[in-house]
Design a protein around this motif. Sequence first.
Motif, PDB file in Angstrom:
ATOM      1  N   GLU A 560       0.821  -1.203   0.000  1.00 15.86           N
ATOM      2  CA  GLU A 560       0.000   0.000   0.000  1.00 15.86           C
ATOM      3  C   GLU A 560       0.860   1.261   0.000  1.00 15.86           C
ATOM      4  O   GLU A 560       0.505   2.281  -0.593  1.00 15.86           O
ATOM      5  CB  GLU A 560      -0.926  -0.014   1.219  1.00 15.86           C
ATOM      6  N   THR A 573       0.978  -2.503  -8.829  1.00 11.00           N
ATOM      7  CA  THR A 573       0.238  -3.571  -9.524  1.00 11.00           C
ATOM      8  C   THR A 573       1.061  -4.845  -9.554  1.00 11.00           C
ATOM      9  O   THR A 573       0.552  -5.954  -9.305  1.00 11.00           O
ATOM     10  CB  THR A 573      -0.106  -3.127 -10.953  1.00 11.00           C
ATOM     11  N   TYR A 576       1.189  -6.336  -5.976  1.00 13.71           N
ATOM     12  CA  TYR A 576      -0.096  -6.956  -5.612  1.00 13.71           C
ATOM     13  C   TYR A 576      -0.259  -8.304  -6.329  1.00 13.71           C
ATOM     14  O   TYR A 576      -0.798  -9.254  -5.763  1.00 13.71           O
ATOM     15  CB  TYR A 576      -1.252  -6.027  -5.962  1.00 13.71           C
ATOM     16  N   ALA A 580      -0.941 -11.972  -4.473  1.00 15.93           N
ATOM     17  CA  ALA A 580      -2.224 -12.649  -4.681  1.00 15.93           C
ATOM     18  C   ALA A 580      -2.117 -14.118  -4.293  1.00 15.93           C
ATOM     19  O   ALA A 580      -1.131 -14.787  -4.570  1.00 15.93           O
ATOM     20  CB  ALA A 580      -2.660 -12.518  -6.136  1.00 15.93           C
ATOM     21  N   GLU A 592      -8.223  -7.799  -1.432  1.00 10.28           N
ATOM     22  CA  GLU A 592      -8.879  -7.420  -2.686  1.00 10.28           C
ATOM     23  C   GLU A 592      -9.281  -5.951  -2.671  1.00 10.28           C
ATOM     24  O   GLU A 592      -9.118  -5.237  -3.660  1.00 10.28           O
ATOM     25  CB  GLU A 592     -10.100  -8.306  -2.925  1.00 10.28           C
ATOM     26  N   ARG A 595      -6.104  -3.946  -3.068  1.00  8.52           N
ATOM     27  CA  ARG A 595      -5.571  -4.006  -4.438  1.00  8.52           C
ATOM     28  C   ARG A 595      -6.421  -3.160  -5.370  1.00  8.52           C
ATOM     29  O   ARG A 595      -5.905  -2.393  -6.182  1.00  8.52           O
ATOM     30  CB  ARG A 595      -5.567  -5.464  -4.903  1.00  8.52           C
ATOM     31  N   ALA A 599      -4.255  -0.477  -6.895  1.00  8.76           N
ATOM     32  CA  ALA A 599      -3.590  -0.957  -8.110  1.00  8.76           C
ATOM     33  C   ALA A 599      -4.521  -1.045  -9.309  1.00  8.76           C
ATOM     34  O   ALA A 599      -4.061  -1.171 -10.445  1.00  8.76           O
ATOM     35  CB  ALA A 599      -2.971  -2.335  -7.843  1.00  8.76           C
TER      36      ALA A 599
END
Length: 610
Positions: A560, A573, A576, A580, A592, A595, A599
């Motif tokens: 973050e 991005t 993240y 995942a 989620e 993100r 992102a």
Amino acid sequence: MATRDTLTPKEAQCSGGADYAALALEALQEPADAAYAKELMDRVADDCQFTKDLAACAIVYKALGEQGRAEELLQTAEDYCMSGEEQIALAEAKFKVLGDKAAAVGSYEKALKETNNLDPLIDLAKNVMSVIADGAFAKKILEKAEAKISRAVEYSKLAAASAEHLLDKDYAAAIFNKAGEKLSSVPDLLSLAGEVTKTLGDPARAKALYERALAGATDFSAAKTLIESAKQAGDTAFMQSALKKAGDLASATGDYIELAEGLAGVGDKPGAAALLDKAEDAVAGLDEMQKLVTAVEAHLADDAERLARVKIKLEKRQANHARYMEFQQLEKEAVSVKQFLALADRVRLELEDPFYAAKLIESAETLLDGTGYQFSRYKPIMLAVDKNLDDTDWLSRLLDRAAENATDFIAFKDLVVTAAHLQHRELGVSKARAYLAARETALATDPNATVYDTAKLAEASFAATQDATEAGRLLEAARAQAKDHFALTHIGRLYASMGNSARADELYAAAAAACPNGDACIQFIDRLKGFALPAETLKKWYAQCGAHLSKPADKLRWAEGIADALNDKTWATEVYGQLAGQFSGADAARFELSRRSRADLNFFGTTRRH
């Protein structure tokens, strides 16, 4: 000759039994009129209600041969006795009526318990000596007084009482010795020396006190007092020493000339010449220059070179008299520190007279004295002395006073930087290094000192001396104290400001490694952003900070920060995507949301309405 006829008119002045008793005792003196004395006592004795009156009457009845009546009154006096003062009267009566010294001492003991101040205690000792002549008990009283005094005049009074009434000069000398050990001011020591001479007639003991006073004199007015004392003592050698001491403490031309004349008067021509040298250096006006020439002609006329030099200076003063008058008028009109200092600059440049400039700077400093010390206000005085004068003593005094009052880091840093960049560079740098060393010593013994205090000291050291080695030594000491990324980052920034980027990078790396969680990583990178580092450099340190995190929650918080602190959506991005699949349940939902909000570039829609 006291008779009934001469004493009767005095009765009107009597107001109590003690007064009538005193009159009766006069009547019992030759030619004694016992009948009149008894008449007086019989008239008042039965009406007496106070111990003092009853005791006095008892003494008269004893003298009249009426022992029973005397003892009766004495017993009543004792029954009525309530105060220390009354115990004194009772003690005298017990001794004179009963001849009982032990009983008298008992009453004196009670009086002593209730007597505390110096003068009443001395009076009590005098009474003891006049009534029972008990030197040991009288000394006991004076010893109680000794425990309650602290001033020179009190010690002198006590010693005089011992010598005069106890006839104990050894005890008086011991009192003076104790006073000499406890007191240190010039006026106190001079006062003691005079009293020693008066009370003991001991010139050697007095001279020792004079010499202590001479050694302890720290200002001109105190030294002048010593000169007056030397005149009174008639001690030529001490006079010579006092004049020289005053010469060391003087600062004005007139004072130097006066002292030089004094030394010439006691035959110390070299000493007079040295003071006239100082007078010449301190001349600040035509009148002073004329007085100097007159003094040289009177006392050093055989010094042809000196006489010619001062006469030339006098001619220069006379030739520039109009300019001096102009500046003196400006001096009278000056009311602020800034005006006095500006005038001092002009005097140095236009008249080339550092002594007059010094007088003006001194006036500026006087305006500040007593207003509460602030370095920012005294700094212009310091710079003016540095620029206009070659007076390292004055400059040192100003620097040391500033150091004593530099209680906060800002004032301390300003002081050492200012000192190190003075025109008197050797003095300034040595003072700056001394203050830095003293501050380091103080920090070493301060249990509340922190890593930031040491780091600030390093910062001040480098700012003042540009000595990277010394500042680095202090920063390494701070590094040894650093326990978190905040301190390590701060030390790294200081290394960077000194031009040591390699060591700064080591500290930044250590700070990154010290971040225990994702929040700490964000705090770390926010701090680095304040240093105006390039974006790629910030990314490098943030990547290192996240590399050692192991908990998925910490990694998510760190991710973050890529978007929030660095505003790097592309990198966010990517990260993240790597995270995942590492979350489940409620944690997966949080991941989620995080993100998508940071992102996912289309999370808020492709079109925004405002």
